[in-house]
Write a protein that holds these residues in place. Structure first.
Motif, PDB file in Angstrom:
ATOM      1  N   THR A   9       0.774   2.823 -20.534  1.00 13.66           N
ATOM      2  CA  THR A   9       1.457   3.442 -19.540  1.00 13.66           C
ATOM      3  C   THR A   9       1.470   5.048 -19.535  1.00 13.66           C
ATOM      4  N   TYR A  10       1.117   5.936 -18.918  1.00 19.77           N
ATOM      5  CA  TYR A  10       0.833   7.102 -18.947  1.00 19.77           C
ATOM      6  C   TYR A  10       2.150   7.969 -18.489  1.00 19.77           C
ATOM      7  N   GLU A  11       3.108   7.491 -17.770  1.00 20.12           N
ATOM      8  CA  GLU A  11       4.200   8.280 -17.296  1.00 20.12           C
ATOM      9  C   GLU A  11       5.463   7.320 -17.414  1.00 20.12           C
ATOM     10  N   PHE A  12       6.573   8.026 -17.738  1.00 16.59           N
ATOM     11  CA  PHE A  12       7.912   7.021 -17.765  1.00 16.59           C
ATOM     12  C   PHE A  12       8.072   6.328 -16.680  1.00 16.59           C
ATOM     13  N   THR A  13       8.209   4.871 -17.091  1.00 15.76           N
ATOM     14  CA  THR A  13       8.356   4.081 -16.130  1.00 15.76           C
ATOM     15  C   THR A  13       9.709   3.219 -16.366  1.00 15.76           C
ATOM     16  N   GLU A  14      10.415   2.586 -15.566  1.00 20.30           N
ATOM     17  CA  GLU A  14      11.854   1.889 -15.864  1.00 20.30           C
ATOM     18  C   GLU A  14      11.298   0.634 -16.525  1.00 20.30           C
ATOM     19  N   ILE A  15      12.236   0.387 -17.740  1.00 23.48           N
ATOM     20  CA  ILE A  15      11.995  -0.779 -18.298  1.00 23.48           C
ATOM     21  C   ILE A  15      13.052  -1.962 -17.659  1.00 23.48           C
ATOM     22  N   LYS A  16      12.225  -2.749 -16.812  1.00 23.52           N
ATOM     23  CA  LYS A  16      13.151  -3.928 -15.978  1.00 23.52           C
ATOM     24  C   LYS A  16      13.086  -5.298 -16.579  1.00 23.52           C
ATOM     25  N   SER A  17      14.145  -5.909 -16.573  1.00 26.27           N
ATOM     26  CA  SER A  17      13.938  -7.314 -16.860  1.00 26.27           C
ATOM     27  C   SER A  17      15.235  -7.987 -16.428  1.00 26.27           C
ATOM     28  N   PHE A  18      15.015  -9.219 -16.022  1.00 31.63           N
ATOM     29  CA  PHE A  18      16.247 -10.246 -15.464  1.00 31.63           C
ATOM     30  C   PHE A  18      17.646  -9.861 -16.427  1.00 31.63           C
ATOM     31  N   LEU A  19      17.194  -9.898 -17.729  1.00 30.25           N
ATOM     32  CA  LEU A  19      18.434  -9.680 -18.942  1.00 30.25           C
ATOM     33  C   LEU A  19      19.398  -8.426 -18.248  1.00 30.25           C
ATOM     34  N   PHE A  20      19.022  -7.451 -17.781  1.00 27.28           N
ATOM     35  CA  PHE A  20      19.827  -6.250 -17.144  1.00 27.28           C
ATOM     36  C   PHE A  20      20.436  -6.757 -15.997  1.00 27.28           C
ATOM     37  N   GLU A  21      21.705  -6.997 -16.089  1.00 23.87           N
ATOM     38  CA  GLU A  21      22.559  -7.111 -15.029  1.00 23.87           C
ATOM     39  C   GLU A  21      23.104  -6.022 -14.139  1.00 23.87           C
ATOM     40  N   ASN A  22      23.537  -6.363 -12.972  1.00 26.53           N
ATOM     41  CA  ASN A  22      23.829  -5.115 -12.095  1.00 26.53           C
ATOM     42  C   ASN A  22      25.060  -4.201 -12.570  1.00 26.53           C
ATOM     43  N   ASP A  23      25.947  -5.097 -13.411  1.00 21.32           N
ATOM     44  CA  ASP A  23      26.937  -4.295 -14.033  1.00 21.32           C
ATOM     45  C   ASP A  23      26.907  -4.017 -15.215  1.00 21.32           C
ATOM     46  N   ASP A  24      25.685  -4.166 -15.826  1.00 21.50           N
ATOM     47  CA  ASP A  24      25.209  -3.949 -17.277  1.00 21.50           C
ATOM     48  C   ASP A  24      24.933  -2.433 -17.498  1.00 21.50           C
ATOM     49  N   ASP A  25      25.411  -1.897 -18.457  1.00 21.04           N
ATOM     50  CA  ASP A  25      24.962  -0.405 -18.850  1.00 21.04           C
ATOM     51  C   ASP A  25      24.427  -0.412 -20.307  1.00 21.04           C
ATOM     52  N   ILE A  26      23.630   0.616 -20.516  1.00 23.15           N
ATOM     53  CA  ILE A  26      23.006   0.838 -22.053  1.00 23.15           C
ATOM     54  C   ILE A  26      24.133   1.409 -22.693  1.00 23.15           C
ATOM     55  N   LEU A  27      24.486   1.041 -23.894  1.00 24.45           N
ATOM     56  CA  LEU A  27      25.417   1.488 -24.665  1.00 24.45           C
ATOM     57  C   LEU A  27      24.693   2.290 -25.986  1.00 24.45           C
ATOM     58  N   ASP A  28      23.488   1.591 -26.433  1.00 21.79           N
ATOM     59  CA  ASP A  28      22.674   2.391 -27.551  1.00 21.79           C
ATOM     60  C   ASP A  28      21.463   1.784 -27.596  1.00 21.79           C
ATOM     61  N   PHE A  29      20.573   2.347 -28.053  1.00 23.60           N
ATOM     62  CA  PHE A  29      19.118   1.969 -27.893  1.00 23.60           C
ATOM     63  C   PHE A  29      18.501   2.605 -29.326  1.00 23.60           C
ATOM     64  N   SER A  30      17.162   2.180 -30.009  1.00 26.59           N
ATOM     65  CA  SER A  30      16.568   2.546 -30.849  1.00 26.59           C
ATOM     66  C   SER A  30      15.313   2.108 -30.993  1.00 26.59           C
ATOM     67  N   VAL A  31      14.417   3.289 -31.306  1.00 31.26           N
ATOM     68  CA  VAL A  31      12.858   3.073 -31.275  1.00 31.26           C
ATOM     69  C   VAL A  31      12.492   2.898 -32.778  1.00 31.26           C
ATOM     70  N   GLY A  32      11.771   1.816 -32.977  1.00 25.67           N
ATOM     71  CA  GLY A  32      11.115   1.666 -34.366  1.00 25.67           C
ATOM     72  C   GLY A  32       9.376   2.260 -34.418  1.00 25.67           C
ATOM     73  N   TYR A  33       8.862   1.757 -35.407  1.00 29.44           N
ATOM     74  CA  TYR A  33       7.455   2.208 -35.379  1.00 29.44           C
ATOM     75  C   TYR A  33       6.462   1.142 -34.337  1.00 29.44           C
ATOM     76  N   TYR A  34       7.041   0.004 -34.449  1.00 29.47           N
ATOM     77  CA  TYR A  34       6.489  -1.292 -33.733  1.00 29.47           C
ATOM     78  C   TYR A  34       7.434  -1.855 -32.898  1.00 29.47           C
ATOM     79  N   HIS A  35       8.618  -1.691 -32.841  1.00 25.40           N
ATOM     80  CA  HIS A  35       9.552  -2.465 -32.323  1.00 25.40           C
ATOM     81  C   HIS A  35      10.621  -1.553 -31.551  1.00 25.40           C
ATOM     82  N   ASN A  36      11.364  -2.150 -30.562  1.00 27.16           N
ATOM     83  CA  ASN A  36      12.808  -1.561 -29.958  1.00 27.16           C
ATOM     84  C   ASN A  36      13.642  -2.303 -29.682  1.00 27.16           C
ATOM     85  N   LEU A  37      15.085  -1.799 -30.081  1.00 27.21           N
ATOM     86  CA  LEU A  37      16.337  -2.752 -29.629  1.00 27.21           C
ATOM     87  C   LEU A  37      17.340  -1.992 -28.785  1.00 27.21           C
ATOM     88  N   ILE A  38      17.834  -2.724 -27.838  1.00 32.65           N
ATOM     89  CA  ILE A  38      18.710  -2.178 -26.858  1.00 32.65           C
ATOM     90  C   ILE A  38      20.133  -2.912 -26.770  1.00 32.65           C
TER      91      ILE A  38
END
Length: 384
Positions: free
Chosen positions: A106-135
């Protein structure tokens, strides 16, 4: 372009760098083999040697960007909402690790979407590893995607996940809050750790907004090299005997000092502490003693019309005892001393403060403590 850089984003395992300027324009350079610079389909060069403006970035305020060798993830806060602005994540780069579930880069920034993100959910913290990511989200969800060869996602197995998956969180203890948890991804490992949230970052920004208002910050001082220092006139009125001649004398002293010395002088004036003995000796004759505090407390205590200070927030009014405010802050001492002849209630609009910061402020007024987390139910008890 380089003069107005406000933030620089990169990472330990990153091969590219992003720079954000004061008007929210984003630039990047570095390795772009997988599209991790987000330049779009038309820019697929392997290496971008010069800072290049990133086009078509999502609307909103860029809070953070974390990058690795394969992908970049951007945290955007939607500023269109008046209350509780929503924060979303956008990704670009190599398809197994960008969490978009697409089997291509993906060559431009695109929203990460998933049913796991509810309408009232907000991002508190995230981290990018070498091969993996956590939110980490406000609904107590830990979400991850990417490589899991070494078990770095914490799923209990070694299966890779190209789309976001929910990971079981440790059970929170009775006195813990999800807002106090943070995550950090390394090369082939991850950490989830507990650290009490510090409110000072947002609170500091909110207070700066208040200080920038004209009535709080409307007098300038020029140093020997011509730098301008903006000062809080209401505090100076109190600390300098309410005397215009003393303010002029202070301006004369500042005009012969460096910016560093000048800032130390104002620190002495605001705090009433001896920061630098030499500078204090030079300016102490123009600084007022604390005797006026007693006089003011007596005056306010004896005057029924002056006991409360009214703060307005979005058509609501909050009353705070002036005596407590005087004991808490030099700012309020200066404010109340500067309206000696005004026997009516002073009304201030604090709508600039976020809800959370105002709760912290209110708790501080009554307890003289900064509390990490203010619960709404506790807030209501204070109001009662």
């Amino acid at each position: 372009m380089m003069k107005n850089v406000s933030k620089i984003f990169s990472g330990d395992t990153s091969s590219c760098v992003f720079l954000l300027n004061s008007i929210q324009e984003l630039f990047g350079c570095g390795f772009n083999y997988h599209g991790q610079l987000g330049l779009g389909e038309s820019r697929k060069e392997t290496n971008i040697h010069k800072l290049t403006k990133i086009q078509n970035i999502p609307k909103g305020k860029i809070i953070d960007i974390q990058t690795s060798y394969y992908q970049s993830i951007m945290l955007i806060e939607n500023e269109n909402q008046d209350q509780n602005p929503k924060r979303k994540l956008y990704s670009c780069g190599y398809f197994p690790y960008n969490g978009l579930g697409k089997y291509r880069n993906t060559y431009e920034f695109t929203e990460i979407k998933s049913f796991l993100f509810e309408n009232d959910d907000d991002i508190l913290d995230f981290s990018v590893g070498y091969y993996h990511n956590l939110i980490l989200t406000s609904n107590s969800k830990l979400i991850g995607f990417g490589s899991n060869y070494y078990g770095q996602l914490g799923t209990g197995d070694t299966k890779d996940h190209k789309v976001p998956i929910q990971i079981e969180l440790p059970k929170l203890r009775f006195n813990e809050n999800i807002y106090n948890y943070h995550i950090s991804c390394g090369y082939h490992k991850s950490f989830l750790y507990y650290s009490p949230f510090s409110p000072f970052s947002n609170l500091e920004e909110d207070l700066i907004k208040l200080f920038e208002r004209k009535e709080f910050c409307d007098i300038s001082f020029k140093t020997e090299n011509g730098e301008i220092i903006e000062a809080h006139k209401l505090i100076l009125k109190y600390r300098l005997n309410q005397n215009q001649n003393q303010i002029e004398k202070l301006q004369e002293i500042i005009s012969k000092k460096s910016i560093k010395e000048s800032n130390q002088i104002f620190e002495i004036i605001y705090s009433n502490r001896i920061i630098n003995p030499i500078l204090y000796f030079e300016i102490k004759e123009i600084i007022n003693s604390n005797e006026k505090i007693e006089e003011t407390i007596k005056r306010i205590y004896l005057n029924e019309n002056e006991k409360d200070f009214i703060i307005e927030r979005k058509e609501k009014q909050y009353k705070f005892p002036k005596l407590i405010l005087i004991m808490r802050s030099e700012l309020y001492r200066g404010m109340f001393l500067s309206v000696t002849n005004d026997k009516s209630n002073k009304v201030a609009d604090y709508s600039e403060l976020s809800n959370k910061s105002f709760q912290i402020f209110e708790y501080w007024i009554y307890s003289n403590q900064i509390k990490d987390e203010i619960q709404i139910i506790f807030q209501n008890q204070i109001n009662l």
